[in-house]
Write a protein that holds these residues in place. Structure first.
Motif, PDB file in Angstrom:
ATOM      1  N   LEU A 220       6.570  14.729  15.595  1.00 28.70           N
ATOM      2  CA  LEU A 220       6.024  15.220  16.871  1.00 28.70           C
ATOM      3  C   LEU A 220       6.626  16.594  17.201  1.00 28.70           C
ATOM      4  O   LEU A 220       5.949  17.495  17.677  1.00 28.70           O
ATOM      5  CB  LEU A 220       6.360  14.211  17.973  1.00 28.70           C
ATOM      6  N   ALA A 223       4.814  19.273  15.611  1.00 29.03           N
ATOM      7  CA  ALA A 223       3.501  19.465  16.235  1.00 29.03           C
ATOM      8  C   ALA A 223       3.645  20.211  17.562  1.00 29.03           C
ATOM      9  O   ALA A 223       2.874  21.132  17.861  1.00 29.03           O
ATOM     10  CB  ALA A 223       2.832  18.111  16.458  1.00 29.03           C
ATOM     11  N   ARG A 230       0.133  21.623  20.555  1.00 32.55           N
ATOM     12  CA  ARG A 230       0.767  20.943  21.696  1.00 32.55           C
ATOM     13  C   ARG A 230      -0.248  20.720  22.819  1.00 32.55           C
ATOM     14  O   ARG A 230      -0.336  19.639  23.391  1.00 32.55           O
ATOM     15  CB  ARG A 230       1.950  21.772  22.210  1.00 32.55           C
ATOM     16  N   PHE A 233      -2.765  18.009  21.314  1.00 37.99           N
ATOM     17  CA  PHE A 233      -2.276  16.746  20.737  1.00 37.99           C
ATOM     18  C   PHE A 233      -0.909  16.329  21.265  1.00 37.99           C
ATOM     19  O   PHE A 233      -0.263  15.448  20.708  1.00 37.99           O
ATOM     20  CB  PHE A 233      -2.248  16.840  19.210  1.00 37.99           C
ATOM     21  N   GLN A 243      -4.124   8.299  22.199  1.00 35.65           N
ATOM     22  CA  GLN A 243      -4.954   8.254  20.992  1.00 35.65           C
ATOM     23  C   GLN A 243      -6.251   9.007  21.284  1.00 35.65           C
ATOM     24  O   GLN A 243      -6.808   8.876  22.377  1.00 35.65           O
ATOM     25  CB  GLN A 243      -5.259   6.793  20.660  1.00 35.65           C
ATOM     26  N   ILE A 255      -6.535  10.707  16.156  1.00 36.60           N
ATOM     27  CA  ILE A 255      -5.202  11.322  16.232  1.00 36.60           C
ATOM     28  C   ILE A 255      -4.375  10.516  17.234  1.00 36.60           C
ATOM     29  O   ILE A 255      -4.805  10.287  18.358  1.00 36.60           O
ATOM     30  CB  ILE A 255      -5.281  12.794  16.704  1.00 36.60           C
ATOM     31  N   SER A 257      -0.621  10.399  19.042  1.00 28.22           N
ATOM     32  CA  SER A 257       0.666  11.067  19.279  1.00 28.22           C
ATOM     33  C   SER A 257       1.530  10.092  20.067  1.00 28.22           C
ATOM     34  O   SER A 257       1.080   9.551  21.076  1.00 28.22           O
ATOM     35  CB  SER A 257       0.480  12.323  20.125  1.00 28.22           C
ATOM     36  N   TYR A 258       2.741   9.871  19.598  1.00 30.36           N
ATOM     37  CA  TYR A 258       3.594   8.926  20.315  1.00 30.36           C
ATOM     38  C   TYR A 258       5.044   9.365  20.217  1.00 30.36           C
ATOM     39  O   TYR A 258       5.420  10.164  19.353  1.00 30.36           O
ATOM     40  CB  TYR A 258       3.438   7.503  19.755  1.00 30.36           C
ATOM     41  N   GLN A 267       5.943  10.972  16.502  1.00 33.59           N
ATOM     42  CA  GLN A 267       5.132  11.433  15.398  1.00 33.59           C
ATOM     43  C   GLN A 267       3.704  11.680  15.837  1.00 33.59           C
ATOM     44  O   GLN A 267       3.258  11.141  16.860  1.00 33.59           O
ATOM     45  CB  GLN A 267       5.155  10.398  14.274  1.00 33.59           C
ATOM     46  N   VAL A 268       3.025  12.486  15.065  1.00 33.04           N
ATOM     47  CA  VAL A 268       1.582  12.601  15.218  1.00 33.04           C
ATOM     48  C   VAL A 268       0.981  12.064  13.924  1.00 33.04           C
ATOM     49  O   VAL A 268       1.376  12.464  12.833  1.00 33.04           O
ATOM     50  CB  VAL A 268       1.126  14.061  15.453  1.00 33.04           C
ATOM     51  N   TRP A 270      -2.606  11.504  11.980  1.00 35.42           N
ATOM     52  CA  TRP A 270      -4.037  11.823  12.055  1.00 35.42           C
ATOM     53  C   TRP A 270      -4.775  11.311  10.831  1.00 35.42           C
ATOM     54  O   TRP A 270      -4.191  11.158   9.750  1.00 35.42           O
ATOM     55  CB  TRP A 270      -4.272  13.323  12.289  1.00 35.42           C
ATOM     56  N   LEU A 312      -3.577  21.613  13.413  1.00 35.07           N
ATOM     57  CA  LEU A 312      -2.795  20.403  13.120  1.00 35.07           C
ATOM     58  C   LEU A 312      -2.725  20.167  11.608  1.00 35.07           C
ATOM     59  O   LEU A 312      -1.670  19.837  11.054  1.00 35.07           O
ATOM     60  CB  LEU A 312      -3.441  19.203  13.827  1.00 35.07           C
TER      61      LEU A 312
END
Ligand SMILES: Cc1cc2nc3c(=O)[nH]c(=O)nc-3n(C[C@H](O)[C@H](O)[C@H](O)COP(=O)(O)OP(=O)(O)OC[C@H]3O[C@@H](n4cnc5c(N)ncnc54)[C@H](O)[C@@H]3O)c2cc1C
Length: 497
Positions: A220, A223, A230, A233, A243, A255, A257-258, A267-268, A270, A312
């Protein structure tokens, strides 16, 4: 026992093997060998053990290290957790609780605002959400920890190269690459898409579906360092997992992102699905990586892809993108060897398009079903248990596979020139018949009638784990392509609401 290596992570999944007592049935005398310690194989081992069957696992990998990124787990596969308090605790720890969802066109243009995921699936409580996204390595680890708690014997580095059965002696057997022969009452082939068991029956040959996937995981932090990435995402309100689905003609991306609940790491993930223009890649391997440049080339074949998604892809580190062809396998009416001493479950029995969100869920349902069928049948009636399992599962799995084809069409064949698109109209269908089922109860309540229907002259058994009003209708990719050439839309038989 091998130690577990996490490839991606969130939270602090407990690795202590506390002694939570799971009530188990007394020994049934049935010996089961499971080939493959994936999600299906591990769940089958747990359920067989809980139901009193003696069970061991052969896994070709050297350790219980799980790969992959994310998958969806339906409520029907989560209901079984009520029997496993320690696993339920671990599930609570590792769950992402992705509460926010948003749809965008492939160009990046918004389709409505971010909205609570729960509202899309009309769930009242968080633990009732029909489909949740989970991180595969952690879900797998959670199952493996319970296998360790039970003390189930897992032999790593054991590759099965042949399956056989001997009806006279009432055994199923396997041969491993180090020439070991193992024979038991039932072999469960849970060894994924290319199971050697398929020589004895089951899945039809695979053929390219015309669709492929690229999928990747990146930190993340990396990203967020890119302004455009940013903006599009980043986390929802800078802190919540979100999501997204970006949907376009013959293509879509998901995608996620958490951020880790207990640290700043995140992490992202995809995944980009696209229709192959040229000859389709056909090698299904979780180790086949492709370059960002190759992905961008494919992206540019569909005019208009938004710069944020391209950015991304560009920042995804080398060797982080997996190229995965979506190979199609028509529904298999029979997923066992003729003598019923070898049974396929999970991907070894059926494969799914990702738009069905059902690969792992149906593998878990299979595992639960066969363990219960064996318990109902007893050691003297294993072939009946296997045939009954097949009968209870085949229609439902065929419908779940069809769901993926239907959802894919709904995504790709949309008229994107409409001024406003209703997000609820593009959301993938998650019908009640899929998630409301309790597979254990279903097998328990229907075993006797289904098994009796196998006897000659008895009326056919009618499943109720399919869409209400559904008439079992065989279908294949060829029959769908034919209908499409005739300009017909895909039809749904029964209630898919
Ligand atoms: C490494 C890996 C990463 C994955 N990542 C994702 C993902 O990110 N998203 C997603 O949607 N799905 C992913 N999947 C697939 C997903 O897990 C399955 O579609 C679903 O969970 C059904 O599981 P399964 O147990 O039937 O098959 P699988 O999860 O494929 O498990 C099969 C197991 O059998 C073992 N095996 C194979 N051949 C043999 C043999 N000859 N002898 C002994 N053991 C054997 C494999 O090593 C594996 O552990 C992944 C699968 C694997 C193996």
């Amino acid at each position: 026992m091998a130690t577990f290596t996490r490839t991606i992570g969130v939270g602090k999944p407990s690795t202590e093997l506390d002694n939570d007592k799971v009530p188990c049935s007394s020994p049934s005398g049935i010996a089961v060998l499971i080939v493959g310690a994936g999600v299906g194989g591990l769940m089958a081992a747990l359920e067989c053990h809980r139901k009193g069957h003696s069970v061991r696992i052969f896994e070709k990998s050297k350790t219980a290290s799980a790969g992959g990124d994310m998958f969806t787990i339906g409520l029907s596969a989560r209901k079984i957790m009520r029997h496993y308090p320690a696993m339920q605790r671990e599930l609570d720890e590792i769950s992402l609780n992705t509460k926010w969802m948003r749809f965008r066109k492939w160009t990046g243009e918004d389709i409505g605002k971010a909205f609570p995921f729960k509202s899309m699936v009309k769930a009242v409580r968080d633990d009732e959400i029909p489909m949740v996204t989970q991180l595969r390595p952690l879900y797998h680890a959670m199952l493996y920890h319970q296998v360790q708690r039970f003390g189930i014997d897992v032999t790593f580095g054991k590759r099965v190269v042949e399956y056989y059965e001997d009806v006279g002696r009432g055994v199923g057997g396997v041969v491993t690459d180090d020439s070991e022969h193992a024979e038991v009452d039932l072999v469960i082939a849970a060894d994924g898409l290319h199971s050697h068991s398929q020589k004895l029956g089951g899945q039809t040959k695979c053929k390219p579906s015309g669709l492929s996937l690229f999928r990747a995981v990146l930190p993340l932090e990396l990203a967020l360092a890119n302004e455009l990435v940013r903006e599009y995402f980043g986390l929802y309100e800078d802190k919540h997992p979100v999501q997204q689905a970006w949907i376009g003609p013959n293509t879509h991306a998901v995608i996620l992102s958490y951020v880790d609940k207990n640290s700043e790491n995140g992490q992202v993930i995809w995944a980009l699905a696209f229709r192959e223009r040229g000859e389709q890649l056909t090698k299904e391997s979780w180790h086949h990586t492709v370059t960002s440049e190759a992905v961008l080339k494919v992206i540019d074949e569909t005019p208009g892809w938004g710069e944020p998604f391209k950015a991304l892809v560009k920042i995804t580190p080398p060797n982080h993108i997996i190229g995965w062809p979506l190979m199609h396998r028509d529904p298999a009416p029979r997923v066992h060897a003729p003598g019923c001493r070898i049974l396929q479950i999970g991907d070894a029995a059926h494969s799914f398009l990702p738009t069905s969100g059902n690969g792992a869920t149906q593998a878990i349902e299979d595992a639960i079903t066969i363990a219960e069928c064996l318990a109902q049948a007893g050691k003297d009636s294993i072939p009946t248990a296997v045939k009954t399992h097949n009968l209870l599962r085949a229609d439902r799995v065929s419908c779940a596979q069809y769901l993926g084809v239907f959802n894919a069409e709904n995504y790709y064949k949309r008229d994107f020139s409409e001024a406003t698109i209703d997000p609820s109209a593009i959301a993938p269908k998650v019908p009640k018949w899929v998630w409301q089922l309790d597979p254990e109860e279903y097998a328990r309540e229907n075993y006797a009638a289904a098994a009796a229907s196998l006897e000659e002259g008895r009326p056919a058994f009618v499943n109720t784990n399919t869409p209400p009003g559904y008439e079992p209708t065989p279908w294949s990719l060829d029959s769908i392509s034919r209908s499409e050439r005739e300009g017909k839309k895909l039809e749904l038989s029964g209630d898919w609401s």
